[in-house]
Motif scaffolding. Structure first.
Motif, mmCIF file in Angstrom:
data_model
loop_
_atom_site.group_PDB
_atom_site.id
_atom_site.type_symbol
_atom_site.label_atom_id
_atom_site.label_comp_id
_atom_site.label_asym_id
_atom_site.label_seq_id
_atom_site.Cartn_x
_atom_site.Cartn_y
_atom_site.Cartn_z
ATOM 1 N N THR A 96 1.553 11.710 53.310
ATOM 2 C CA THR A 96 0.099 11.574 53.209
ATOM 3 C C THR A 96 -0.563 12.875 53.642
ATOM 4 O O THR A 96 -0.249 13.412 54.716
ATOM 5 C CB THR A 96 -0.407 10.413 54.083
ATOM 6 O OG1 THR A 96 0.124 9.189 53.571
ATOM 7 C CG2 THR A 96 -1.925 10.339 54.052
ATOM 8 N N CYS A 98 -4.383 14.845 54.112
ATOM 9 C CA CYS A 98 -5.839 14.684 54.223
ATOM 10 C C CYS A 98 -6.458 16.061 54.416
ATOM 11 O O CYS A 98 -5.929 16.911 55.151
ATOM 12 C CB CYS A 98 -6.201 13.780 55.409
ATOM 13 S SG CYS A 98 -5.613 12.084 55.237
ATOM 14 N N CYS A 265 -7.768 11.560 51.283
ATOM 15 C CA CYS A 265 -6.334 11.569 51.565
ATOM 16 C C CYS A 265 -5.567 11.173 50.311
ATOM 17 O O CYS A 265 -6.039 10.369 49.502
ATOM 18 C CB CYS A 265 -5.996 10.606 52.708
ATOM 19 S SG CYS A 265 -6.881 10.942 54.261
#
Length: 587
Positions: A96, A98, A265
């Motif tokens: 992930t 962001c 994200c």
């Protein structure tokens, strides 16, 4: 010629002992338990008999003391951790990213909040910051969202609460000439009768928390998850280049969502089912290589104080909790992240509380993902928040029918939230007891190295060259090795081991076997039966004696009465006027 032997009576089907003494002597002479024969073979030596009796009783007591220790250890259900190493091709973890650049959906209110922050910092430190500027050129205004997306909330009616401002809090006098003070902000309940000051030892931390508190009230006017239009264009603004195992990433390899603090994200390989992400070899060349845009011109300076990209490596189909497990990718460098996976298997049941899939947990999960301890704790806290404060915390999903907190509609929610959160941190809420660990859990160990990038002689992709070197970053994420460690719980005492230890203790103190245990039960059975027989014989003997005595007394009494009647009638017939003399009566 010798006399013939006395005739034997017929032997019954079941013959029993005549007394307890006979039974005890038979047991001591024929049992397989060692030492019992000494209790009856030395009847002429009372001292030796007493010695062996005491020794036998002491051994018996030690045996059952050892049994008590074994059972007490068994019922604590201890476990041992067994570590094993496996090597096989694995699925690449979920990644992930962001951009730490929250979208300004309500730019007008955020501009007012920045002005409040400028005034507060200038008052507290006599310093006018230059970090606040006109930074809403690309911000998405509230009018850009359809009315249906705003959940029928009227954001224009929301007003910042200027009463919740930063103030100086004097600390106790420590004798120093220099006056020290803390920075805090005041929070009260709905009636204003109960208040406290929220403060940290660091003024920067307090200012950030104060800014975040106002920010949550502003953002509560919008939905929790906002779908950004022009999907491909958004990821291209963050990811210039994406390659895995030497091949370019595809549009279907990632999903995106919006986080209120960490911005837009993107999660790569979120499901973990595509064979494209199967890792067959370790090393940088066979991992994920990303070139990222890391500038932060339009960020919220007091909400996110770092510039760069935030990265989290986690399991598939799990919600990434960026506030707990994350690291930053700084611009102008290349970051190489090697990962190794570990697994743990817990026994559960009596050996420790754990859950397989969360179905047996008494907390309704608010996240649309697999069960994790953090997801359960956040869901439990949100339920408690809605129950006690009347509204939900903006960073967590909402239960059905609830709404997010803002101090225009819920004046005392901040006072309620911080007190409730402190109770959670101190383990005074029931959430930690209601949320067990997963019975199977996997995590990743990370090792990172950095170096300046790009070098003056290197060439970057054309798209990346349009930005300055200080605004781009490169990150390589790869398996260091495909073998992984598996930690398995196993019970210290199984049923077989418990029986084996009991047998060892029995052999040590009595030198006997399982058949000796049967003999002990047989002795107890014989004692019980013989006691019942003797009690029955005694009861029957008493009853027979009573019946034998009662008729004799009645017959004698009746005979005497009859004799007296006949005697007096006879005398009266012979000489009714004269009583007989005693001699005649006797004759």
């Amino acid at each position: 010629m010798s006399p013939p032997p006395p005739p034997k009576g017929d032997e019954g089907l079941i013959e029993f002992y005549n007394s307890f003494k006979d039974m005890f002597e038979f047991f001591c002479k024929n049992t397989t338990i060692h030492g019992t024969i000494r209790l009856v073979c030395s009847s002429s030596n009372k001292m030796k008999t007493a010695f062996w009796t005491l020794l036998f009783l002491a051994s018996f007591g030690m045996l059952y003391w050892q049994f008590a220790l074994l059972f007490s250890q068994y019922w604590t259900y201890p476990v041992i951790m067994t570590m094993s190493v496996h090597s096989e091709p694995k699925m690449f973890p979920a990644i992930t990213l962001c951009n730490l650049d929250p979208f300004d959906q309500v730019s007008e209110k955020l501009a007012q909040l920045d002005k409040m922050a400028e005034e507060a910092i200038a008052y507290l430190y006599d310093y006018k910051p230059s970090i606040f500027s006109s930074r809403y050129k690309k911000g998405i205004s509230i009018k850009d969202f359809p009315k249906s997306r705003l959940d029928n909330r009227n954001s224009s009616s929301f007003q910042l609460n200027h009463d919740i401002t930063l103030v100086k809090l004097r600390e106790p006098d420590s004798g120093s000439r220099r006056k020290h003070f803390k920075v805090g902000f005041k929070l009260c309940n709905a009636t204003g009768g109960n208040c406290f000051y929220k403060a940290y030892s660091s003024g920067v931390d307090t200012i950030q928390e104060w800014y975040r508190f106002h920010y949550m009230n502003i953002m509560s006017q919008l939905p929790f998850i906002i779908n950004i239009s022009s999907h491909e264009e958004q990821i291209e603004n963050l990811v210039f280049s994406c390659r895995y195992d030497g091949e370019s990433c595809r549009d279907s390899d990632y999903i995106h969502f919006h986080h209120p603090s960490y911005g837009t994200c993107y999660t790569f390989n979120s499901a973990g089912t595509d064979v494209f992400w199967k890792a067959t070899k370790p090393g940088i060349s066979y991992g994920l290589s990303l070139i990222l845009k890391a500038e932060q011109n339009d960020h919220l300076p007091l909400l996110s104080t770092v510039a760069g990209v935030q990265v989290m490596i986690h399991n598939h189909n799990q919600t990434p909790f960026l506030e707990h497990e994350w690291f930053d990718i700084r611009p102008g460098i290349v970051t190489n992240i090697g990962i190794r996976q570990d697994e743990v298997h817990r026994l559960g049941e009596n050996y420790g509380k754990c859950t397989v899939a969360g179905e047996d947990v008494n907390v309704k999960l608010l996240y649309n993902s697999s069960y994790t301890l953090q997801a359960c704790l956040h869901s439990c806290f949100q339920h408690k928040m809605v129950e006690r404060c009347g509204c939900g915390y903006f960073y967590y999903p909402l239960p059905p029918g609830a709404e997010y907190c803002n101090y225009n509609k819920h004046p005392g929610w901040g006072h309620c939230f911080y007190q409730l959160y402190n109770r959670l941190v101190d383990h005074h809420l029931s959430c930690f007891s209601r949320c067990p660990k997963p019975c199977w859990e996997s995590w990743y160990k990370l090792s990172a190295g950095t170096s300046k990038w790009p070098s003056t002689n290197s060439q970057v992709e054309d798209r990346a060259n349009t930005d300055t070197q200080s605004n781009i970053a490169k990150v390589n994420i790869f398996y260091q090795q495909l073998n992984y460690q598996s930690v398995d719980e196993s019970p210290v005492y199984t049923t077989n081991l418990l029986l084996s230890n009991m047998g060892s203790q029995w052999s040590l103190w009595f030198g006997s076997s399982v058949l000796s245990v049967v003999e002990m039960f047989e002795l107890l059975f014989d004692i019980t039966v013989l006691s019942l027989i003797l009690c029955y014989r005694r009861f029957k003997a008493k009853k027979t004696l009573k019946m034998a005595q009662s008729p004799t007394i009645s017959s004698v009494s009746l005979t005497l009465e009859n004799y007296r009647m006949w005697f007096f009638l006879g005398l009266y017939s012979e000489c009714p006027w004269q009583l007989p003399s005693p001699h005649k009566i006797l004759s």
